[in-house]
Design a protein around this motif. Structure first.
Motif, PDB file in Angstrom:
ATOM      1  N   LEU A 128      56.714 -14.033  72.768  1.00 18.76           N
ATOM      2  CA  LEU A 128      57.382 -14.342  74.033  1.00 18.76           C
ATOM      3  C   LEU A 128      58.554 -15.300  73.841  1.00 18.76           C
ATOM      4  CD1 LEU A 128      54.074 -14.938  76.001  1.00 18.76           C
ATOM      5  CD2 LEU A 128      55.468 -12.855  76.011  1.00 18.76           C
ATOM      6  N   ASN A 129      59.535 -15.203  74.732  1.00 17.68           N
ATOM      7  CA  ASN A 129      60.707 -16.086  74.656  1.00 17.68           C
ATOM      8  C   ASN A 129      60.562 -17.326  75.532  1.00 17.68           C
ATOM      9  OD1 ASN A 129      61.124 -15.143  77.245  1.00 17.68           O
ATOM     10  ND2 ASN A 129      63.075 -14.143  76.807  1.00 17.68           N
ATOM     11  N   VAL A 130      59.328 -17.624  75.971  1.00 17.96           N
ATOM     12  CA  VAL A 130      59.030 -18.824  76.762  1.00 17.96           C
ATOM     13  C   VAL A 130      57.867 -19.567  76.107  1.00 17.96           C
ATOM     14  CG1 VAL A 130      59.883 -17.944  78.972  1.00 17.96           C
ATOM     15  CG2 VAL A 130      57.509 -17.520  78.316  1.00 17.96           C
ATOM     16  N   GLU A 131      57.859 -20.904  76.232  1.00 19.97           N
ATOM     17  CA  GLU A 131      56.754 -21.692  75.681  1.00 19.97           C
ATOM     18  C   GLU A 131      55.507 -21.601  76.542  1.00 19.97           C
ATOM     19  OE1 GLU A 131      57.506 -25.745  74.585  1.00 19.97           O
ATOM     20  OE2 GLU A 131      59.488 -25.223  73.810  1.00 19.97           O
ATOM     21  N   LYS A 132      55.687 -21.528  77.845  1.00 19.67           N
ATOM     22  CA  LYS A 132      54.565 -21.489  78.785  1.00 19.67           C
ATOM     23  C   LYS A 132      54.639 -20.215  79.612  1.00 19.67           C
ATOM     24  CE  LYS A 132      53.095 -25.534  77.599  1.00 19.67           C
ATOM     25  NZ  LYS A 132      51.929 -25.625  76.755  1.00 19.67           N
ATOM     26  N   SER A 133      53.489 -19.590  79.807  1.00 17.91           N
ATOM     27  CA  SER A 133      53.413 -18.311  80.504  1.00 17.91           C
ATOM     28  C   SER A 133      53.655 -18.427  82.003  1.00 17.91           C
ATOM     29  CB  SER A 133      52.028 -17.700  80.279  1.00 17.91           C
ATOM     30  OG  SER A 133      51.025 -18.565  80.808  1.00 17.91           O
ATOM     31  N   GLY A 134      53.390 -19.602  82.576  1.00 25.01           N
ATOM     32  CA  GLY A 134      53.501 -19.741  84.018  1.00 25.01           C
ATOM     33  C   GLY A 134      52.252 -19.295  84.746  1.00 25.01           C
ATOM     34  N   GLU A 145      50.542  -8.696  82.358  1.00 22.90           N
ATOM     35  CA  GLU A 145      51.649  -7.833  81.935  1.00 22.90           C
ATOM     36  C   GLU A 145      52.863  -7.957  82.846  1.00 22.90           C
ATOM     37  OE1 GLU A 145      49.571  -4.065  81.569  1.00 22.90           O
ATOM     38  OE2 GLU A 145      49.602  -4.308  79.384  1.00 22.90           O
ATOM     39  N   ALA A 146      52.627  -7.988  84.153  1.00 27.07           N
ATOM     40  CA  ALA A 146      53.751  -8.092  85.088  1.00 27.07           C
ATOM     41  C   ALA A 146      54.459  -9.438  84.946  1.00 27.07           C
ATOM     42  CB  ALA A 146      53.267  -7.904  86.518  1.00 27.07           C
ATOM     43  N   LYS A 147      53.690 -10.499  84.785  1.00 25.97           N
ATOM     44  CA  LYS A 147      54.268 -11.840  84.686  1.00 25.97           C
ATOM     45  C   LYS A 147      55.008 -12.037  83.361  1.00 25.97           C
ATOM     46  CE  LYS A 147      54.598 -16.262  85.847  1.00 25.97           C
ATOM     47  NZ  LYS A 147      55.402 -16.746  86.917  1.00 25.97           N
ATOM     48  N   LEU A 148      54.430 -11.528  82.270  1.00 28.29           N
ATOM     49  CA  LEU A 148      55.023 -11.751  80.956  1.00 28.29           C
ATOM     50  C   LEU A 148      56.042 -10.691  80.543  1.00 28.29           C
ATOM     51  CD1 LEU A 148      51.955 -12.990  78.895  1.00 28.29           C
ATOM     52  CD2 LEU A 148      53.633 -14.319  80.169  1.00 28.29           C
ATOM     53  N   GLY A 149      55.999  -9.531  81.166  1.00 26.71           N
ATOM     54  CA  GLY A 149      56.863  -8.419  80.790  1.00 26.71           C
ATOM     55  C   GLY A 149      58.308  -8.781  80.507  1.00 26.71           C
ATOM     56  N   PRO A 150      58.975  -9.539  81.400  1.00 23.84           N
ATOM     57  CA  PRO A 150      60.372  -9.889  81.162  1.00 23.84           C
ATOM     58  C   PRO A 150      60.582 -10.841  79.981  1.00 23.84           C
ATOM     59  CG  PRO A 150      59.766 -10.241  83.474  1.00 23.84           C
ATOM     60  CD  PRO A 150      58.511  -9.946  82.722  1.00 23.84           C
ATOM     61  N   HIS A 151      59.499 -11.432  79.470  1.00 21.58           N
ATOM     62  CA  HIS A 151      59.614 -12.427  78.406  1.00 21.58           C
ATOM     63  C   HIS A 151      59.163 -11.909  77.035  1.00 21.58           C
ATOM     64  CE1 HIS A 151      60.555 -15.330  81.469  1.00 21.58           C
ATOM     65  NE2 HIS A 151      59.481 -14.960  82.134  1.00 21.58           N
ATOM     66  N   VAL A 152      58.771 -10.635  76.957  1.00 17.17           N
ATOM     67  CA  VAL A 152      58.268 -10.075  75.702  1.00 17.17           C
ATOM     68  C   VAL A 152      59.432  -9.707  74.788  1.00 17.17           C
ATOM     69  CG1 VAL A 152      56.943  -8.213  74.635  1.00 17.17           C
ATOM     70  CG2 VAL A 152      56.151  -9.224  76.779  1.00 17.17           C
ATOM     71  N   LEU A 153      59.475 -10.340  73.616  1.00 16.59           N
ATOM     72  CA  LEU A 153      60.476 -10.009  72.599  1.00 16.59           C
ATOM     73  C   LEU A 153      59.995  -8.881  71.698  1.00 16.59           C
ATOM     74  CD1 LEU A 153      61.415 -13.635  71.498  1.00 16.59           C
ATOM     75  CD2 LEU A 153      62.763 -12.099  72.936  1.00 16.59           C
ATOM     76  N   ALA A 154      58.692  -8.883  71.407  1.00 18.10           N
ATOM     77  CA  ALA A 154      58.120  -7.885  70.511  1.00 18.10           C
ATOM     78  C   ALA A 154      56.608  -7.867  70.715  1.00 18.10           C
ATOM     79  CB  ALA A 154      58.442  -8.221  69.051  1.00 18.10           C
ATOM     80  N   ARG A 155      55.995  -6.786  70.245  1.00 20.44           N
ATOM     81  CA  ARG A 155      54.538  -6.685  70.336  1.00 20.44           C
ATOM     82  C   ARG A 155      53.978  -6.113  69.043  1.00 20.44           C
ATOM     83  NH1 ARG A 155      52.381  -4.449  75.055  1.00 20.44           N
ATOM     84  NH2 ARG A 155      54.354  -4.858  76.047  1.00 20.44           N
ATOM     85  N   ALA A 156      52.772  -6.539  68.742  1.00 23.01           N
ATOM     86  CA  ALA A 156      52.034  -6.010  67.592  1.00 23.01           C
ATOM     87  C   ALA A 156      50.653  -5.626  68.103  1.00 23.01           C
ATOM     88  CB  ALA A 156      51.918  -7.074  66.499  1.00 23.01           C
ATOM     89  N   SER A 157      50.116  -4.519  67.619  1.00 22.05           N
ATOM     90  CA  SER A 157      48.778  -4.145  68.077  1.00 22.05           C
ATOM     91  C   SER A 157      48.018  -3.401  67.005  1.00 22.05           C
ATOM     92  CB  SER A 157      48.858  -3.306  69.359  1.00 22.05           C
ATOM     93  OG  SER A 157      49.499  -2.074  69.118  1.00 22.05           O
ATOM     94  N   LEU A 158      46.721  -3.414  67.171  1.00 22.46           N
ATOM     95  CA  LEU A 158      45.821  -2.600  66.368  1.00 22.46           C
ATOM     96  C   LEU A 158      44.653  -2.232  67.250  1.00 22.46           C
ATOM     97  CD1 LEU A 158      43.192  -4.455  65.046  1.00 22.46           C
ATOM     98  CD2 LEU A 158      45.143  -5.485  63.982  1.00 22.46           C
ATOM     99  N   THR A 159      43.987  -1.142  66.914  1.00 20.23           N
ATOM    100  CA  THR A 159      42.939  -0.612  67.766  1.00 20.23           C
ATOM    101  C   THR A 159      41.645  -0.463  66.978  1.00 20.23           C
ATOM    102  OG1 THR A 159      44.579   0.591  69.056  1.00 20.23           O
ATOM    103  CG2 THR A 159      42.302   1.338  69.246  1.00 20.23           C
TER     104      THR A 159
END
Length: 165
Positions: A128-134, A145-159
């Motif tokens: 994320l490009n913010v220190e605090k999620s709010g 997802e809705a709150k953080l969506g605009p602040h996501v720079l990248a994502r990593a996942s595994l299942t």
């Protein structure tokens, strides 16, 4: 969307979740223990991370949130097994957990209904490009997802996969 690398010492992407990461009610070895996670290669400008575990195959509306951790400092690139205990004692300073869809704080292990077929447990780390999620600890993971969506720079996942017979 940019990506980076995420791995766990307990399983490989697409493999069965180990017993420790399953719900305590699922049988021997089930401990509701959060996964050991390690990530690398997040983009420049990352100021914090969020970690989630979501089961999109759970019955009902919209799947099931097993874990959500927010405000992980940018200099942290791993979480040990069990960091998601109910009290979050293994989390880095400043990070906190939202309530899972079972209604409690902390990691809730995989426990699909018997005979429901295999379920996917998607582990995601958001840079994320913010220190605090709010958000605060009382927020629903579904709002994350809705709150953080605009602040996501990248994502990593595994299942991880688990089926209860």
């Amino acid at each position: 969307m940019a990506t980076f690398t995420l791995r766990s010492d307990s399983f490989e992407d697409g493999q069965v979740l180990p017993a420790a990461q399953r719900g305590a009610a699922t049988g021997p070895g089930g401990r509701d223990e959060s996964l050991p996670l390690h990530w690398s290669g997040a983009p420049a400008g990352t100021r914090s991370y969020a970690v989630t575990v979501f089961d999109p195959d759970a019955p009902g509306h919209g799947g099931f949130w097993h874990w959500a951790v927010l405000d992980i400092p940018a200099d942290v690139t791993s979480l040990p097994a069990g960091a998601g205990s109910r009290h979050g004692g293994g989390l880095p300073l400043g990070a906190f957990q939202l309530r899972n869809d079972g209604g409690s704080a902390g990691y809730l292990g995989a426990a699909p209904p018997k005979g429901h077929g295999p379920h996917r447990y998607v582990v995601t780390v958001l840079a994320l490009n913010v220190e605090k999620s709010g958000l605060d600890a009382g927020a629903s993971p579904a709002k994350l997802e809705a709150k953080l969506g605009p602040h996501v720079l990248a994502r990593a996942s595994l299942t991880g996969i688990y089926e209860r017979h």
